[in-house]
Every structure is written in structure tokens, then in C-alpha cells.
Design a protein around this motif. Structure first.
Motif, short mmCIF file in Angstrom:
data_model
loop_
_atom_site.label_atom_id
_atom_site.label_comp_id
_atom_site.label_asym_id
_atom_site.label_seq_id
_atom_site.Cartn_x
_atom_site.Cartn_y
_atom_site.Cartn_z
N ILE A 1 -11.72 1.87 4.88
CA ILE A 1 -11.69 1.60 6.32
C ILE A 1 -10.90 0.33 6.62
O ILE A 1 -10.01 0.32 7.49
N LEU A 2 -11.19 -0.75 5.90
CA LEU A 2 -10.52 -2.02 6.17
C LEU A 2 -9.03 -1.95 5.84
O LEU A 2 -8.19 -2.41 6.64
N ALA A 3 -8.69 -1.37 4.69
CA ALA A 3 -7.28 -1.29 4.31
C ALA A 3 -6.50 -0.43 5.29
O ALA A 3 -5.37 -0.77 5.69
N THR A 4 -7.10 0.70 5.67
CA THR A 4 -6.41 1.59 6.60
C THR A 4 -6.23 0.93 7.96
O THR A 4 -5.17 1.02 8.58
N LEU A 5 -7.26 0.25 8.42
CA LEU A 5 -7.17 -0.42 9.72
C LEU A 5 -6.06 -1.47 9.73
O LEU A 5 -5.25 -1.54 10.67
N ALA B 1 6.31 6.29 2.68
CA ALA B 1 6.16 7.72 2.39
C ALA B 1 4.93 8.23 3.13
O ALA B 1 3.84 8.36 2.56
N ASP B 2 5.10 8.51 4.42
CA ASP B 2 3.96 8.81 5.28
C ASP B 2 3.24 10.10 4.88
O ASP B 2 2.02 10.18 4.97
N VAL B 3 3.99 11.11 4.45
CA VAL B 3 3.35 12.37 4.07
C VAL B 3 2.43 12.17 2.86
O VAL B 3 1.29 12.62 2.84
N ALA B 4 2.96 11.47 1.85
CA ALA B 4 2.14 11.19 0.67
C ALA B 4 0.95 10.31 1.04
O ALA B 4 -0.15 10.49 0.50
N ALA B 5 1.18 9.36 1.93
CA ALA B 5 0.08 8.48 2.36
C ALA B 5 -1.00 9.28 3.07
O ALA B 5 -2.20 9.02 2.90
N PHE C 1 -2.52 4.03 -1.39
CA PHE C 1 -2.23 4.31 0.02
C PHE C 1 -1.43 3.18 0.65
O PHE C 1 -0.45 3.42 1.37
N LEU C 2 -1.84 1.93 0.40
CA LEU C 2 -1.13 0.79 0.99
C LEU C 2 0.32 0.75 0.52
O LEU C 2 1.23 0.46 1.30
N VAL D 1 -3.08 11.06 0.33
CA VAL D 1 -3.97 10.13 -0.37
C VAL D 1 -5.14 9.75 0.53
O VAL D 1 -6.31 9.72 0.11
N LEU D 2 -4.84 9.45 1.79
CA LEU D 2 -5.88 9.03 2.73
C LEU D 2 -6.86 10.16 3.00
O LEU D 2 -8.07 9.94 3.07
N ALA D 3 -6.34 11.38 3.14
CA ALA D 3 -7.21 12.52 3.42
C ALA D 3 -8.14 12.80 2.25
O ALA D 3 -9.34 13.03 2.43
N ILE D 4 -7.58 12.77 1.02
CA ILE D 4 -8.41 13.03 -0.16
C ILE D 4 -9.44 11.92 -0.35
O ILE D 4 -10.63 12.18 -0.59
#
Length: 213
Positions: A95-99, A51-55, A42-43, A58-61
Motif C-alpha cells: 500500500i505505501l509503496a504503491t501510494l 514498464a507499466d504493463v509489467a508493473a 514493482f517500484l 506484479v501489482l495485481a498478483i
């Protein structure tokens, strides 16, 4: 949370009503490993190649599959000590990586990130105290699991709102609604862990005459 100090002590030291094994190669552990691999993926997609769509995928799954490994472990009787560590680790890393990634690209304000990071520091302090007295981490409370689910569900929706201007109004409202509820419950769960840790420490001090284990 435990109803009595004795029950709380058994929980914090790793005692559970379900049988916990030492197996490593189990289906739930494999799912947890795959979820962990999703964090750097994701990162890379979000920060490096943009690649926001792919991200989002990945994030949703990775986020919404939070419950899958635990459910399968209980269903197939494959609960393991490694799995009990991997599941919350994967949640926390997501959570931390996404934030941090969202803050870097201004998807969420730094104040929101700071509020969640402050809760993590509070929990780390409580865990350090428990470890000093010979206890492991307390079991994950359903309030904390609910908060984690809300946050992990909110993040891909917030990313969708930022990446697709046409969906920004609706997705932003839904995403921030989930995010703020998740933040509140995250802190509620943190407070419950602190209270439980305090009870355990007081019980230990009462038995040992004040000297740490």
C-alpha cells in the motif's frame, strides 16, 4: 474487536485460538517472502523503466494474493509467529509503496495519499502506546483486511486506467470506487484499533494504580 477487556488483552498480547508455531520454512511464509520481493520489483518497473504493463501484472498478483498465505496457513496448520508478522507487513508495504509511486507519477492525488498516511501514523502511535504497556500489536480485524483487499484491488485498476486511455473511463470508475471504499474502511479499522488500545491501557492502569508497565 474483542467483546471484553480480558479477551482483548489476550488478543493484543498474541493469544489466539489457533496454534501458533515457531517454524520459518513454511509454504505460507514463502508466499509472504515472494510478495515482499514484489514490492521493489514493482517500484523498479513503474518508476525506473516505466514498464507499466509489467508493473500492473506484479501489482495485481501481489495485491490480490493477499489472502492466499493466510488461507494456506490455516488449511495446512502452518500458522507461525513469523507469518503473523510478514502478512500485514507485506500488505502495508504494498500500500505505501504503491501510494508513493502513484503520487510521484500523478496517478492518484496527494490528498488521497495523505489520508492513508495519516491513518498509518495514527496506528503507529497506538502501537507505541501498547508496546509501552507490554502489549504486542492487536490481531488484524476483518474490517482492516477488507479495506486492505479493496485498496490492493483498486491500485492495479487505477494504473490500468492511467496506462490505457481507452479503458480510462470504465477502469477509473471501478478503481476509484474500490479505492474510496477502501479508504473509508481503512479509517474505520484504525478507529477500532485505537478504541481497543484505549481499553487495554485503561485496564492496565486500573490494575497497576496508574503506573505504566
Amino acid at each position: 474487536m474483542s467483546d471484553s477487556p480480558d479477551r482483548a488483552e489476550r488478543s493484543a498480547s498474541g493469544g489466539t485460538t489457533a496454534a501458533v508455531g515457531d517454524r520459518v520454512l513454511t509454504l505460507p511464509n514463502l508466499i509472504s517472502f515472494v510478495r515482499l520481493v514484489g514490492v521493489p520489483l514493482f517500484l523498479y518497473l513503474f518508476l525506473v523503466v516505466r514498464a507499466d504493463v509489467a508493473a500492473i501484472v506484479v501489482l495485481a498478483i501481489g495485491g490480490t494474493s493477499d489472502w492466499v498465505d493466510g488461507w494456506i496457513a490455516r488449511r495446512l496448520h502452518q500458522v507461525s509467529r513469523l507469518g503473523e508478522l510478514l502478512d500485514p507487513l507485506a500488505d502495508r508495504l504494498y500500500i505505501l509503496a504503491t501510494l508513493l509511486a502513484f503520487t510521484a507519477r500523478e496517478v492518484v492525488p496527494w490528498q488521497f495519499t495523505g489520508a492513508l498516511l495519516a491513518r498509518e501514523l495514527l496506528l503507529l502511535g497506538s502501537l507505541a502506546v501498547l508496546r509501552r504497556y507490554g502489549y504486542g500489536p492487536p490481531p488484524v480485524h476483518y474490517v482492516g483486511k477488507t479495506a486492505t483487499f479493496l485498496l490492493l484491488a483498486a491500485f492495479p485498476i487505477l494504473l490500468l486506467a492511467a496506462a490505457a486511455p481507452g479503458a480510462a473511463t470504465v477502469a477509473g470508475a471501478i478503481g476509484w470506487g474500490l479505492a474510496w471504499w477502501g479508504l473509508v474502511l481503512y479509517w474505520v479499522a484504525g478507529a477500532m484499533y485505537v478504541v481497543q488500545a484505549t481499553r487495554l491501557v485503561r485496564a492496565m492502569r486500573a490494575r497497576s494504580g496508574g503506573a505504566p508497565a
